[in-house]
Design an enzyme around this catalytic site. Structure first.
Site, PDB file in Angstrom:
ATOM      1  N   GLY A 205     -53.963  17.071 -10.359  1.00 48.76           N
ATOM      2  CA  GLY A 205     -52.998  18.084 -10.749  1.00 48.76           C
ATOM      3  C   GLY A 205     -53.595  19.075 -11.724  1.00 48.76           C
ATOM      4  O   GLY A 205     -54.813  19.163 -11.887  1.00 48.76           O
ATOM      5  N   ASN A 206     -52.727  19.850 -12.370  1.00 49.60           N
ATOM      6  CA  ASN A 206     -53.184  20.820 -13.358  1.00 49.60           C
ATOM      7  C   ASN A 206     -52.160  20.907 -14.484  1.00 49.60           C
ATOM      8  O   ASN A 206     -51.136  20.213 -14.469  1.00 49.60           O
ATOM      9  CB  ASN A 206     -53.433  22.186 -12.705  1.00 49.60           C
ATOM     10  CG  ASN A 206     -52.216  22.708 -11.968  1.00 49.60           C
ATOM     11  OD1 ASN A 206     -51.165  22.931 -12.562  1.00 49.60           O
ATOM     12  ND2 ASN A 206     -52.358  22.892 -10.648  1.00 49.60           N
ATOM     13  N   ARG A 207     -52.421  21.767 -15.449  1.00 49.41           N
ATOM     14  CA  ARG A 207     -51.615  21.824 -16.666  1.00 49.41           C
ATOM     15  C   ARG A 207     -50.401  22.755 -16.573  1.00 49.41           C
ATOM     16  O   ARG A 207     -49.700  22.955 -17.552  1.00 49.41           O
ATOM     17  CB  ARG A 207     -52.491  22.274 -17.852  1.00 49.41           C
ATOM     18  CG  ARG A 207     -53.629  21.329 -18.180  1.00 49.41           C
ATOM     19  CD  ARG A 207     -54.464  21.894 -19.344  1.00 49.41           C
ATOM     20  NE  ARG A 207     -55.630  21.073 -19.631  1.00 49.41           N
ATOM     21  CZ  ARG A 207     -55.638  20.028 -20.457  1.00 49.41           C
ATOM     22  NH1 ARG A 207     -54.510  19.689 -21.062  1.00 49.41           N
ATOM     23  NH2 ARG A 207     -56.737  19.350 -20.665  1.00 49.41           N
ATOM     24  N   SER A 208     -50.147  23.333 -15.415  1.00 53.52           N
ATOM     25  CA  SER A 208     -49.057  24.297 -15.310  1.00 53.52           C
ATOM     26  C   SER A 208     -47.710  23.652 -15.632  1.00 53.52           C
ATOM     27  O   SER A 208     -47.377  22.585 -15.121  1.00 53.52           O
ATOM     28  CB  SER A 208     -49.012  24.893 -13.895  1.00 53.52           C
ATOM     29  OG  SER A 208     -47.900  25.748 -13.762  1.00 53.52           O
TER      30      SER A 208
END
Length: 404
Positions: A205-208
């Protein structure tokens, strides 16, 4: 604006008093029509004091004025908050057994309903059918919030906060009145961060947080647009009044975006889409091996959703404005602006919004700073402020391009 505020008979009726205050303090003339059950929770004296108008729920009061006809004809907009399961059922059936339902049948302007009820009532097949019927007739039925209900219950069915209802009502008025820069237009916004499955438990995933995408949806709604939000993982709730399409992976997001193009005037790609995904997804949880060997995970490239949308646009009959977001960091080869201009040239979209990102920048924050790059590479900005301030600038930019 002349507003009729209908109040259903639920414990959440007390929140309608705050909504009424928001309307009156914004300069709107409000007539309150509580159901008989609503007056058991909040008395008519409260509504009269806050609205400055006499309050009745009977068709037999002021018969000479034929109120059930007059109020519906004169109202620029009708709001029902809380809209109980009973009120929505009667409205869907076309009943007119009190002043509120009679007024709803006479409505000429937009109608907004903010449901509030226990989770089981909201999820019941009869309620869902009534909601579908009302929406098919043009009524805006906003999604209820999820949280603490009456007693110890918790779940979807909670009345949204008055400020959220107010925003949804103003957006509906802008759409109906053609007052916003995007009134009558359809805007699709992708938001949140995609997740690429490794196994049934883990993902890349990512930090969004999704906050900027939600602010974009709010800004588009405020300009009168019909908004579709293609939503990956987000830490905040979608704004009331937009249609939400849930996705998880980049491939799902691509399918949703391409499927929406034919019915979209503006596409804003604000989602943080994974560039890569695992080549294979394990069907069972990946476990530590007894020999201590580290697992090897092969990655493959995800499709370029923004570029695919630009290519697909060529086959559309109607104009479509496409905007992208570029989350960039500088490196040894170039600064963020140079990287963003190169990306804009590759993507071929109408404009690109540059975010300079880092571990303590943008992601999860309530403020942002962006630079807007037009197709010719010219830059405007920076735009600094809350994510809503940034969203307003982006939506205004899209509206200007669309109106050319």
């Amino acid at each position: 604006m002349r507003i009729v505020l209908g109040v259903g008979g639920g414990i959440a009726a007390y929140k309608a008093a705050s909504l009424l205050r928001l309307f009156t303090e914004s300069g709107h003339d409000v007539t309150v029509i509580p159901t008989d059950a609503a007056t058991r929770f909040v008395g008519t004296a409260t509504w009269e004091a806050l609205s400055g108008h006499p309050v009745s729920n009977s068709v037999w009061d002021d018969v000479d004025k034929v109120n059930h006809v007059r109020l519906g004809h004169e109202a620029d907009l009708i709001v029902v908050a809380p809209a109980t399961a009973d009120v929505m059922a009667r409205a869907a059936a076309g009943l007119a057994d009190d002043l509120l339902t009679g007024t709803l049948l006479m409505a000429r302007g937009p109608v907004v309903m903010a449901p509030a009820m226990h989770t089981e009532m909201w999820q019941h097949a009869a309620t869902r059918a009534n909601v579908q019927t009302l929406r098919s007739r043009g009524v805006t039925v906003i999604e209820p919030a999820s949280g603490r209900l009456t007693g110890t219950d918790s779940g979807p069915g909670r009345l949204p906060e008055p400020a959220e209802i107010f925003d949804a009502v103003m957006a509906a008025a802008a759409r109906a009145g053609g007052t916003g820069s995007l009134a009558g237009r359809r805007v699709t916004i992708s938001a949140g961060g995609t997740r690429e499955a490794l196994d049934p438990v883990r993902f890349l995933g990512n930090r969004s947080s999704g906050k900027q995408g939600m602010a974009l949806a709010e800004a588009a709604l405020a300009q009168g647009a019909q908004v579709t939000l293609i939503l990956a993982h987000a830490e905040v709730a979608a704004p009331r009044g937009c249609d939400v399409v849930r996705v998880e992976s980049a491939l799902e997001l691509r399918d949703a975006v391409l499927g929406a193009l034919a019915t979209t005037d503006v596409l804003v790609m604000a989602a943080a889409v994974a560039d890569f995904r695992p080549a294979e997804v394990a069907t069972t949880k990946i476990k530590k091996s007894d020999d201590g060997a580290d697992p090897v995970i092969s990655l493959v490239r995800n499709p370029d959703v923004l570029r695919d949308a630009v290519i697909a646009r060529a086959s559309l009959a109607e104009p479509l404005v496409i905007a992208g977001f570029a989350a960039e960091t500088g490196d040894a080869s170039a600064d963020p602006l140079t990287h963003a201009r190169a990306k804009l040239a590759r993507k071929g979209c109408d404009f690109l919004v540059l975010n300079v990102v880092g571990s303590d920048l943008v992601f999860g924050k309530d403020s942002n700073e962006v630079t807007i790059l037009d197709a010719d590479g010219s830059a405007s900005g920076p735009v600094r402020g809350s994510k809503r301030v940034v969203a307003d600038a982006v939506i205004d930019h899209a509206a200007r391009i669309l109106s050319r």
